[in-house]
Scaffold this active site. Sequence first.
Site, PDB file in Angstrom:
ATOM      1  CE1 TYR A 231      -6.452   7.242  -3.788  1.00 51.66           C
ATOM      2  CE2 TYR A 231      -8.504   8.494  -3.788  1.00 51.66           C
ATOM      3  CZ  TYR A 231      -7.738   7.467  -3.292  1.00 51.66           C
ATOM      4  OH  TYR A 231      -8.241   6.647  -2.317  1.00 51.66           O
TER       5      TYR A 231
ATOM      6  CE  LYS B  83      -7.067   3.435  -4.023  1.00 54.27           C
ATOM      7  NZ  LYS B  83      -6.872   2.209  -3.221  1.00 54.27           N
TER       8      LYS B  83
ATOM      9  CG  ASP C 125       7.658   1.466  -1.219  1.00 48.24           C
ATOM     10  OD1 ASP C 125       6.508   1.395  -1.715  1.00 48.24           O
ATOM     11  OD2 ASP C 125       8.512   2.280  -1.602  1.00 48.24           O
TER      12      ASP C 125
END
Length: 262
Positions: free
Chosen positions: A157, A161, A64
């Site tokens: 999201y 990014k 992870d």
Amino acid sequence: MLLKDKVVIVSGIGPGLGQELALEAARQGAKVAMCARTPAKLDDAEKLIREAGLSNELLKVPTDISSREQCAALVAATVERFGRIDVLFNSAYVPGAFTPIAEADLGSWREAMDVNFFGTMGLTLEAVPHMRKQGGGAVVMINTMVTRKPMPSQAGYGASKAALANATSHLALELGPDNIRVNSAFMGWMWGPSVEGYFKMAEEGGGPTVEQQKAAVAANIPLRRIPDDADCAKAAIFLGSDYAHAVTGAALDVNGGEYLPH
């Protein structure tokens, strides 16, 4: 072979781009260390590589990347097994909840940031000392067209990014003297399990058919097709290879021309 005898790490192994990156890296001659949170996904990727007739050395490490300790363990296992790290493909991500900003669950945004930004940076920073010691390396960030062409409901999201894109530029500047190249591939629509599943869910919910949805998306792409995730993986492989020896800090758009920088 673009990656012959190179040692690469691919994060985010799963159906779609991560799996295709591992497969293409193997096709190009690399020794591949693969990580994902789910061990079964690593087994599936290994099976895909073996079914392609490839006998490359593989290392599977359940990881992870939001855990810095697990990132360190992945890098240590790779160096112990192969002796070096030539290329790091940062493909792991979580999309977060797709909702309008006005209805956003900022907890979902934090989860996306923990993986897409902090997790990716943590894994990168664990790999950098080894690349410095060996005289160089390459880092390829898998980014998204959403940071360049906003799409409804994908702000969380996209924000994670976008932070990664900014940090990538600084990494390229600061690591250049160490002969470490850092580049980004900005992916748009990619035909593969994720998009196909999304379209099928929309169809089952009473929306247009999968083929109608594909046609509608393709109509906005100059190539008039949704690029296949395997073809998109090849663009990232190029950035990690010695063919991109003179390239760092680049933002390669891999979207069939849907976003055209100028």
